[in-house]
Design a protein around this motif. Structure first.
Motif, PDB file in Angstrom:
ATOM      1  N   ILE A 148     -56.351 -26.164  21.777  1.00  0.00           N
ATOM      2  CA  ILE A 148     -57.018 -27.181  22.597  1.00  0.00           C
ATOM      3  C   ILE A 148     -56.028 -28.009  23.399  1.00  0.00           C
ATOM      4  N   ALA A 149     -54.760 -27.975  23.034  1.00  0.00           N
ATOM      5  CA  ALA A 149     -53.736 -28.774  23.716  1.00  0.00           C
ATOM      6  C   ALA A 149     -53.694 -28.487  25.215  1.00  0.00           C
TER       7      ALA A 149
ATOM      8  N   TYR B  67     -55.335 -40.313  19.039  1.00  0.00           N
ATOM      9  CA  TYR B  67     -56.101 -40.202  17.798  1.00  0.00           C
ATOM     10  C   TYR B  67     -55.807 -41.370  16.863  1.00  0.00           C
TER      11      TYR B  67
ATOM     12  N   ASP C 269     -54.086 -35.152  22.689  1.00  0.00           N
ATOM     13  CA  ASP C 269     -54.475 -33.753  22.482  1.00  0.00           C
ATOM     14  C   ASP C 269     -53.365 -32.773  22.848  1.00  0.00           C
ATOM     15  N   ASN C 270     -52.607 -33.068  23.913  1.00  0.00           N
ATOM     16  CA  ASN C 270     -51.553 -32.133  24.329  1.00  0.00           C
ATOM     17  C   ASN C 270     -50.373 -32.090  23.362  1.00  0.00           C
TER      18      ASN C 270
ATOM     19  N   SER D  94     -56.876 -42.492  24.558  1.00  0.00           N
ATOM     20  CA  SER D  94     -57.085 -41.120  24.071  1.00  0.00           C
ATOM     21  C   SER D  94     -56.119 -40.699  22.970  1.00  0.00           C
TER      22      SER D  94
ATOM     23  N   LEU E  14     -59.390 -27.353  13.808  1.00  0.00           N
ATOM     24  CA  LEU E  14     -58.185 -27.122  14.619  1.00  0.00           C
ATOM     25  C   LEU E  14     -57.138 -26.269  13.905  1.00  0.00           C
TER      26      LEU E  14
ATOM     27  N   PHE F  66     -60.047 -33.432  28.231  1.00  0.00           N
ATOM     28  CA  PHE F  66     -60.557 -34.257  27.138  1.00  0.00           C
ATOM     29  C   PHE F  66     -60.318 -35.739  27.412  1.00  0.00           C
ATOM     30  N   GLN F  67     -59.182 -36.048  28.009  1.00  0.00           N
ATOM     31  CA  GLN F  67     -58.911 -37.443  28.374  1.00  0.00           C
ATOM     32  C   GLN F  67     -59.883 -37.910  29.449  1.00  0.00           C
TER      33      GLN F  67
ATOM     34  N   ALA G 173     -56.000 -30.867  27.333  1.00  0.00           N
ATOM     35  CA  ALA G 173     -55.874 -32.304  27.068  1.00  0.00           C
ATOM     36  C   ALA G 173     -56.321 -33.163  28.246  1.00  0.00           C
TER      37      ALA G 173
ATOM     38  N   LYS H   9     -60.739 -41.914  18.825  1.00  0.00           N
ATOM     39  CA  LYS H   9     -59.553 -42.085  19.667  1.00  0.00           C
ATOM     40  C   LYS H   9     -59.600 -43.483  20.275  1.00  0.00           C
TER      41      LYS H   9
END
Length: 180
Positions: A74-75, A42, A67-68, A40, A53, A81-82, A78, A36
């Motif tokens: 997993i969204a 991808y 991610d969201n 963040s 996923l 993860f950020q 997000a 990423k």
């Protein structure tokens, strides 16, 4: 490397800046790997990551997305993860977490270690993003304890805030790893 810092720059141009040795490693690995940018978004995900996923890369690309924006459970995480990405960049070190989510084609709740590493430009002076690698949690007692009646979530292996010392975090985590 300046192009890699722009959040919506051409993803093809960004991927060309990743060392070819890393791309070869990631493409040939059966384990999930990805990259990423510093925002963040991808830049790369290998086929194993798409499989984890449950996303078909022929019909949906994660490149350039956050991610969201992914069609995956997993969204919902997000923002966490950020935060992990930012902490990896700020600490200039690996961050390890256990991520528990429905994974794969069957969407089975499983724990995975996610290691994140900062990636630097060719002069090693500026961080250009984060590399991530996922591997299943294989400790025979730990997965059962983590996913028994589990909701999706994550565990960090170092404190996101200096509230607890490393020793105190070990004591907090200990009940999850004790044998019954």
């Amino acid at each position: 490397m300046k192009d890699l810092k722009e959040s919506h720059a051409n993803p093809r141009k960004k991927i060309a800046l990743i060392p070819p040795q890393l791309l070869f490693l990631w493409d040939s690995s059966a384990e999930p790997w990805g990259f990423k940018d510093i925002n963040s978004r991808y830049i790369y995900g290998n086929l194993a990551y798409y499989d984890l996923l449950n996303i078909n890369p022929d019909t949906f690309s994660i490149i350039g997305l956050l991610d969201n924006e992914l069609p995956s459970p997993i969204a919902d995480f997000a923002s966490h993860f950020q935060q992990h990405d930012r902490q990896t960049i700020e600490k200039k070190d690996r961050l390890c977490s256990i991520e528990i989510h429905p994974y794969g084609k069957d969407q089975i709740m499983l724990p995975y270690y996610f290691d994140k590493y900062p990636l630097y430009d060719k002069k090693n002076t500026e961080c250009v993003g984060t590399i991530f690698h996922a591997r299943p949690v294989e400790n025979s007692s730990l997965p059962g304890k983590l996913i028994f009646n589990a909701e999706p979530g994550y565990f960090l292996f170092y404190s996101p805030d200096p509230i607890f010392t490393t020793g105190e975090l070990d004591i907090i985590f200990l009940p999850l790893t004790e044998n019954e």
